[in-house]
Design an enzyme around this catalytic site. Structure first.
Site, short mmCIF file in Angstrom:
data_model
loop_
_atom_site.label_atom_id
_atom_site.label_comp_id
_atom_site.label_asym_id
_atom_site.label_seq_id
_atom_site.Cartn_x
_atom_site.Cartn_y
_atom_site.Cartn_z
N ASP A 9 1.25 1.26 -1.38
CA ASP A 9 1.84 0.06 -0.83
C ASP A 9 3.09 0.00 -2.50
OD1 ASP A 9 0.16 -0.79 -2.65
OD2 ASP A 9 -0.34 -3.03 -1.96
N ASP A 17 3.25 -2.08 -4.36
CA ASP A 17 2.33 -1.93 -6.28
C ASP A 17 1.62 -1.12 -6.91
OD1 ASP A 17 0.98 -3.72 -4.79
OD2 ASP A 17 -0.05 -4.22 -6.80
N LYS A 43 -7.60 -3.26 -7.74
CA LYS A 43 -8.05 -1.53 -7.03
C LYS A 43 -6.90 -0.42 -6.65
CE LYS A 43 -5.60 -4.08 -2.98
NZ LYS A 43 -5.63 -5.79 -3.22
N SER A 90 3.84 -7.05 -3.50
CA SER A 90 2.86 -6.16 -2.98
C SER A 90 3.14 -5.49 -1.94
CB SER A 90 1.10 -6.84 -2.47
OG SER A 90 0.41 -5.81 -2.01
N HIS A 91 2.69 -4.81 -0.82
CA HIS A 91 3.08 -4.39 0.12
C HIS A 91 4.73 -5.70 1.27
CE1 HIS A 91 0.33 -8.10 1.56
NE2 HIS A 91 0.59 -7.82 2.59
N ASP A 106 -1.93 -0.86 -5.32
CA ASP A 106 -3.21 -0.78 -4.68
C ASP A 106 -4.09 -0.22 -4.10
OD1 ASP A 106 -2.43 -3.08 -4.11
OD2 ASP A 106 -3.16 -4.29 -5.31
N ARG A 107 -2.89 -0.78 -3.08
CA ARG A 107 -4.06 -0.25 -1.87
C ARG A 107 -3.28 1.40 -1.52
NH1 ARG A 107 -2.28 -4.44 2.24
NH2 ARG A 107 -3.46 -6.69 1.16
C1 VG1 Z 1 -4.52 -9.57 1.32
C2 VG1 Z 1 -5.21 -8.98 2.36
C3 VG1 Z 1 -6.43 -8.68 0.63
C4 VG1 Z 1 -5.89 -8.34 -0.66
C5 VG1 Z 1 -4.72 -9.37 -0.66
C6 VG1 Z 1 -3.89 -8.54 -2.21
O1 VG1 Z 1 -4.72 -10.90 1.44
O2 VG1 Z 1 -6.21 -9.29 2.99
O3 VG1 Z 1 -7.82 -7.80 1.33
O4 VG1 Z 1 -7.19 -8.04 -1.67
O5 VG1 Z 1 -4.09 -9.28 -0.11
O6 VG1 Z 1 -3.80 -7.42 -1.55
P1 VG1 Z 1 -4.95 -11.47 2.72
O7 VG1 Z 1 -4.66 -13.26 1.82
O8 VG1 Z 1 -3.17 -11.78 2.90
O9 VG1 Z 1 -5.27 -11.45 3.75
V1 VG1 Z 1 -1.92 -6.81 -2.38
O10 VG1 Z 1 -2.02 -5.30 -2.51
O11 VG1 Z 1 -1.25 -7.28 -1.78
O12 VG1 Z 1 -1.96 -7.64 -4.28
CO CO Z 2 -0.62 -4.21 -3.69
#
Ligand code: VG1
Ligand code: CO
Length: 543
Positions: free
Chosen positions: A277, A279, A376, A112-113, A281-282
């Protein structure tokens, strides 16, 4: 041609909030990725001859793991693999492809990010047949399996050409390389009024979309520039790079600061700024002169969704993760529709969406989506905003301030303390936990605690219970502070402190967020002793 390779368990393959995330060198250990992929397959039943979707966000090591996953899918008896060209599929696009082609499930390669590159992060996630992240029942089974695994299955074949669209055979399985964008773009055309948005661009509406050298680039180029007619150059950093150009592909005010500064640059700023982000989804949404918090964005999208053709019949309900502000709750209340509060992570929305209880979901971490997929979806949120702007003909700022005037404003901020000592972070949470029962009635500064608990969720559809999902401390007047440890980090622990205050009075809607929350920020410090326990005198990131 199928070979069984002996292996030993690693012991650290516990999926977090969104799959297994580790540094690349950890994934590069012999058998590391194979063990996890085999543990996924060993935890599933009934996939013989069925279809598996594979794709990723294009980060470093993406192609290598895709080749491994294809060989292992063939050896384990899948009938077909659908893989995005170049190994690319955004998380929401993968979710759509799984649903559209009725696949058994999918493997999404992303962290992801988190940054990418030879010493940065990699990740593997499994999604089930509804297109959504595997529920805890499955991720627990995968972890259990990974602790005892002794062999994995693969086939001895050369790697396939991921860049050529079309079908090839691997063992007795078919691999089809598909256009990663086409199906997704078609779905977006069904949901939104493309001609209204096209007209808006035609009238000179100016937008900037920063794809952050991540996976959304090709999707945004095709949809925003080619299909919606925005001028070439509207989408920036649109080529997915293995190291995201050396940046964090995290669309927040720290890592997308250039975009933010441009949007705040006065009358010549563009009308609308957005980013997504690693991938895809954000989303980050910024109007001319105004940042829209993800929690507010969720509420505003839910309140206005019926302006888009895909939602013209109205929405069934809204779900938000617990730390997300209650702005969406006020919309649901007014509309008389359901509102659900779930633990952090998209996997908890799947049952509610499948059961038709909710149409729109969101998280404070810049995630918003709907029942069109089971993830998302960053670009979806941006397109819904564009659709709303095109129909209402008002600025982002006007829409947001009117929303606050109608529903009240939930001042909201998240303070992250990244890479803190794991024992210190656990100690902080434990110390709060033992005080929970005695906190109600306690005065902290001028604030009085009304309730304090460790959030547990009972899924209303399958009755499963998830405990220890974050410590909530509620104060008189509806303000609150939430403490949680991240489940996506790869070094040390990340403490997240979520701070919220509700302000019904429209005359007090123009305060600066951190000062509007100052007494709650001080209360969080006093209650948890963040400075003393972590050795940090300020958060790493404030969003
Ligand atoms: C974080 C965010 C959460 C999100 C998750 C995956 O998790 O707070 O809201 O669903 O990332 O998003 P955590 O456990 O680090 O708070 V992504 O775009 O990283 O797949
Ligand atoms: Co993501």
């Amino acid at each position: 041609m199928i070979s069984t390779v002996a292996t030993k368990p690693f012991g650290d393959q516990k999926p977090g909030t969104s799959g297994l995330r580790k540094k690349v060198p950890v994934f590069q250990q012999p058998n590391y990725a194979e063990n996890f992929i085999q543990s996924i397959f060993d935890s599933l039943e009934g996939f013989a001859g069925k279809t598996l979707v594979i794709g990723g966000d294009g980060r470093f090591y993406n192609r290598e793991v895709i080749q491994k996953a294809i060989r292992m899918a063939a050896a384990n008896g899948f009938g077909k693999v659908l893989v995005g060209q170049g190994g690319i599929l955004s998380t929401p696009a993968a979710s759509h492809v799984i649903r559209k082609y009725k696949a058994f499930g999918g493997i999404i390669l992303s962290a992801s990010h988190n940054p990418g590159g030879p010493t940065e992060d990699f990740g593997i996630k499994y999604n089930i047949g509804n297109g959504g992240p595997a529920p805890e029942k499955i991720t627990d089974a995968i972890f259990a399996r990974s602790k005892v695994i002794s062999a994995y299955k693969t086939v001895d074949t050369p790697g396939i050409d991921l860049d050529r669209i079309g079908a090839v055979e691997v063992g007795s399985m078919t691999v089809e390389v598909i256009d990663p964008v086409a199906d997704y773009a078609e779905l977006m055309e069904q949901l939104f009024d493309f001609s209204a948005i096209r007209n808006m661009f035609g009238l000179g509406f100016r937008m900037v979309f920063d794809a952050m050298s991540a996976v959304t680039g090709p999707y945004a180029k095709e949809i925003i520039e080619r299909r919606l007619g925005a001028p070439v150059g509207t989408v920036r950093n649109f080529t997915p790079l293995p190291d995201f150009g050396g940046h964090h592909p995290d669309p927040n005010l720290v890592h997308a600061k250039e975009l933010y500064d441009e949007m705040m640059s006065g009358t010549h700023a563009p009308d609308f700024g957005a980013a997504s982000d690693g991938d895809g989804d954000r989303n980050l949404v910024i109007g001319k002169g105004i940042f829209v918090t993800p929690s507010d964005s969720l509420a505003i999208l839910a309140a206005n969704a019926d302006l888009a053709p895909g939602y013209s019949k109205g929405i069934a309900g809204i779900a938000r993760s617990m730390p997300t502000s209650a702005a969406a709750d006020r919309v649901a209340e007014k509309r008389g529709i359901g509102i659900y509060e779930t633990p952090t992570g998209w996997k908890f929305f799947g049952n509610l969406l499948d059961a038709g209880k909710v149409t729109i979901c969101g998280e404070e971490s810049a995630g918003t989506g709907s029942n069109h997929v089971r993830e998302k979806d960053g670009l979806w949120a941006v397109l819904l905003w564009l659709n709303i702007l095109a129909v209402r003909g008002e600025s982002v700022k006007d829409i947001v301030t009117q929303h606050w005037a109608t529903y009240g404003r939930n001042y909201y901020s998240r303070h992250d303390y990244e890479a803190v000592d794991t024992d210190a972070a656990n100690g902080l949470m434990d110390a709060l936990r033992v005080r929970l029962e005695s906190l109600p009635g306690t005065k902290v500064g001028d604030l009085t605690v009304t309730e304090a608990d460790d959030f547990a969720y009972l899924d209303p559809v399958d009755q499963s219970i998830s405990r220890n999902q974050g410590i909530r401390i509620l104060f008189e007047g509806g303000s609150r502070v939430v403490f949680r440890l991240s489940g996506t980090g790869t070094s040390g622990a990340t403490l997240r402190v979520y701070i919220e205050r509700y302000e019904p009075d429209a005359n007090r809607h123009d305060l600066e967020t951190q000062s509007a929350l100052a007494d709650l920020i001080a209360a969080a410090e006093e209650l948890a002793g963040i400075g003393a326990r972590t050795g940090r005198d300020a958060p790493t990131v404030i969003t």
